[in-house]
Design an enzyme around this catalytic site. Sequence first.
Site, short mmCIF file in Angstrom:
data_model
loop_
_atom_site.label_atom_id
_atom_site.label_comp_id
_atom_site.label_asym_id
_atom_site.label_seq_id
_atom_site.Cartn_x
_atom_site.Cartn_y
_atom_site.Cartn_z
N ASP A 181 0.72 -1.16 0.07
CA ASP A 181 0.01 -0.05 0.11
C ASP A 181 0.80 1.43 0.06
O ASP A 181 2.14 1.28 -0.41
CB ASP A 181 -1.12 0.02 1.18
CG ASP A 181 -0.30 0.07 2.41
OD1 ASP A 181 0.80 0.46 2.54
OD2 ASP A 181 -0.98 0.17 3.33
N CYS A 202 3.02 -3.06 4.04
CA CYS A 202 2.40 -2.03 4.27
C CYS A 202 2.96 -1.03 5.59
O CYS A 202 4.22 -1.30 5.87
CB CYS A 202 0.70 -2.16 4.72
SG CYS A 202 0.82 -3.32 6.30
N THR A 237 2.70 -1.31 9.03
CA THR A 237 3.05 -2.12 9.94
C THR A 237 3.14 -3.53 9.52
O THR A 237 3.88 -4.35 10.35
CB THR A 237 1.84 -2.17 11.27
OG1 THR A 237 0.73 -2.37 10.65
CG2 THR A 237 1.69 -0.75 11.85
N GLY A 258 -1.96 -5.13 8.59
CA GLY A 258 -3.09 -5.23 7.85
C GLY A 258 -2.97 -6.17 6.72
O GLY A 258 -3.93 -7.04 6.55
N HIS A 286 9.58 -23.95 9.86
CA HIS A 286 8.71 -24.60 10.47
C HIS A 286 7.22 -24.41 10.23
O HIS A 286 6.41 -25.44 10.20
CB HIS A 286 8.59 -24.10 12.06
CG HIS A 286 10.03 -24.64 12.74
ND1 HIS A 286 10.10 -24.55 14.10
CD2 HIS A 286 11.03 -25.08 12.26
CE1 HIS A 286 11.21 -24.90 14.43
NE2 HIS A 286 11.86 -25.35 13.36
N ARG A 333 7.62 -33.33 11.15
CA ARG A 333 6.54 -33.11 12.21
C ARG A 333 5.94 -31.58 11.88
O ARG A 333 4.80 -31.49 12.27
CB ARG A 333 7.39 -32.81 13.65
CG ARG A 333 8.25 -31.81 13.89
CD ARG A 333 8.75 -32.14 15.29
NE ARG A 333 9.64 -30.86 15.69
CZ ARG A 333 10.90 -30.75 15.11
NH1 ARG A 333 11.43 -31.28 14.30
NH2 ARG A 333 11.57 -29.80 15.58
N HIS A 334 6.59 -30.94 11.15
CA HIS A 334 6.01 -29.68 10.83
C HIS A 334 5.01 -29.58 9.99
O HIS A 334 4.10 -28.95 9.78
CB HIS A 334 7.13 -28.64 10.51
CG HIS A 334 8.25 -28.40 11.34
ND1 HIS A 334 8.02 -27.91 12.68
CD2 HIS A 334 9.53 -28.63 11.53
CE1 HIS A 334 9.21 -27.78 13.37
NE2 HIS A 334 10.12 -28.42 12.73
C1 RB5 Z 1 -1.94 3.07 6.26
O1 RB5 Z 1 -2.05 4.23 7.39
C2 RB5 Z 1 -1.56 1.77 7.56
O2 RB5 Z 1 -2.89 1.59 8.28
C3 RB5 Z 1 -1.27 0.45 6.79
O3 RB5 Z 1 -0.35 0.49 5.88
C4 RB5 Z 1 -1.03 -0.91 7.39
O4 RB5 Z 1 -0.09 -0.39 8.57
C5 RB5 Z 1 -2.36 -1.35 8.27
O5 RB5 Z 1 -2.36 -2.35 9.00
#
Ligand code: RB5
Length: 145
Positions: free
Chosen positions: A8, A65, A67, A70, A98, A132-133
């Site tokens: 994104d 993205c 974090t 998402g 694993h 096992r995995h």
């Molecule tokens: C975008 O602002 C942000 O929410 C997206 O890139 C991501 O981190 C969502 O999990």
Amino acid sequence: MKVILTADHAGMTIRNEVKALLDEAGIEYEDTGCDCQGSVDYPDYALPAAERVAKGEFDRGIFICGTGIGMSIAANKVKGIRCALVHDVYSAKLTRQHNDSNVLAMGERVIGPGLAREIAKTWLETEFDGGRHANRIGKITTYEG
Ligand code: RB5
């Protein structure tokens, strides 16, 4: 190996770093976005890309993205996808050995492009251990139906 790469608006820098890695490694890939400067919605990128991995059109996916959260939540809604949200090299190795993860998610607001490249490189190069995995993954696949 064929890789689908998507991001994104908050993942453009790491997306470009991963593209450079894939180019250097000679790994075939398709980049599905985003090409925008404005804000987009990560499910619009994660879900179609994950479906293409699940269908077997691509062996692996790398989704970026802000974090990575998402993208990973959305990708893991698709049957057959095992998306790992990874921000360290150790986990990149272990989630291949694993979990046989077929999608890697990373967050550009969490780590820098240098570490992201090392994570992606390790994840792409590491094989699944099986044994096992495989039995444990089979239990997830059975649950998915
Ligand atoms: C975008 O602002 C942000 O929410 C997206 O890139 C991501 O981190 C969502 O999990």
